[in-house]
Design an enzyme around this catalytic site. Sequence first.
Site, short mmCIF file in Angstrom:
data_model
loop_
_atom_site.label_atom_id
_atom_site.label_comp_id
_atom_site.label_asym_id
_atom_site.label_seq_id
_atom_site.Cartn_x
_atom_site.Cartn_y
_atom_site.Cartn_z
N LEU A 108 5.54 -5.32 -5.95
CA LEU A 108 4.93 -6.39 -6.75
C LEU A 108 3.41 -6.35 -6.61
CD1 LEU A 108 7.51 -9.14 -5.78
CD2 LEU A 108 7.22 -8.14 -8.07
N HIS A 125 13.85 -6.42 4.95
CA HIS A 125 13.52 -5.00 5.01
C HIS A 125 14.39 -4.34 6.08
CE1 HIS A 125 11.11 -1.40 4.57
NE2 HIS A 125 11.07 -1.33 5.88
N LEU A 156 2.42 -4.12 1.49
CA LEU A 156 3.86 -3.81 1.43
C LEU A 156 4.51 -3.92 2.81
CD1 LEU A 156 6.17 -2.69 -0.43
CD2 LEU A 156 5.59 -0.44 0.50
C1 GAR Z 1 19.29 -3.82 1.93
O1 GAR Z 1 19.58 -2.96 3.01
C2 GAR Z 1 17.84 -4.27 2.00
O2 GAR Z 1 17.38 -4.48 3.29
C3 GAR Z 1 17.15 -3.09 1.37
O3 GAR Z 1 17.97 -2.72 0.30
C4 GAR Z 1 19.33 -3.04 0.61
C5 GAR Z 1 19.90 -3.86 -0.53
O4 GAR Z 1 21.26 -4.07 -0.37
N1 GAR Z 1 15.84 -3.45 0.93
C6 GAR Z 1 14.82 -2.60 0.86
O5 GAR Z 1 14.92 -1.43 1.18
C7 GAR Z 1 13.53 -3.20 0.35
N2 GAR Z 1 12.47 -2.28 0.47
P1 GAR Z 1 21.99 -5.24 -1.17
O6 GAR Z 1 21.61 -5.07 -2.64
O7 GAR Z 1 23.45 -4.99 -0.94
O8 GAR Z 1 21.51 -6.54 -0.60
#
Ligand code: GAR
Length: 195
Positions: free
Chosen positions: A93, A109, A144
């Site tokens: 964003l 994260h 970020l």
């Molecule tokens: C989760 O592991 C979250 O921590 C990660 O994406 C996945 C989404 O899973 N987020 C990132 O990597 C953000 N940079 P979900 O759609 O099943 O919640």
Amino acid sequence: MPRVAILISGGGSNMLRLVEDMQAGGYATPVLVASNDPGAGGLAKAAALGVATAAVDHKLFGKDRAAFEAELLKPILSAEPDVLCLAGFMRVLTPEFVTRFAGRMLNIHPSLLPKYPGLHTHARALEADDAEAGCTVHEVTPVLDDGPILGQGRVPVLAGDTPETLAARVLTVEHRLYPAVLRRYVAGDRSPVLL
Ligand code: GAR
């Protein structure tokens, strides 16, 4: 009652846990689930729980992040959220968007920040031979994966782990951590949740 909007990009398992916890606990109202991907599996799951949904396809805007965000902002502003939760939202964003929601936007994260901001967190933890891995919920700032940490969950790294097995173990802790942080956050409690 605090109003919470959630941004997703995929399956939305963290979003589901947040919605279920708000609905069960009655401490906040999930007013919107929005995605940058109209095909995100989480949209139908949110709708099935009675939550309003919106999708704005970022691909239609090319590299014009500001135009994408202007469109994404419309359903968000209509929903009048007090808190915005990023839950597997995979678009960076702009500072303008982040600043608009300063002090009321959270992100989860999949690493123990400040270690491994960005992508491929589990592969990086394995490469570094870390003994433990985990996840972090933090307030979003224009930098970020930075910002004040509101909670962390830890898991051991096990012999034979792959990025996939480690991601699955971390995800189970994400599912407990994010609702626990949100509950405290809407109550004005910024003390970190440690799992
Ligand atoms: C989760 O592991 C979250 O921590 C990660 O994406 C996945 C989404 O899973 N987020 C990132 O990597 C953000 N940079 P979900 O759609 O099943 O919640």
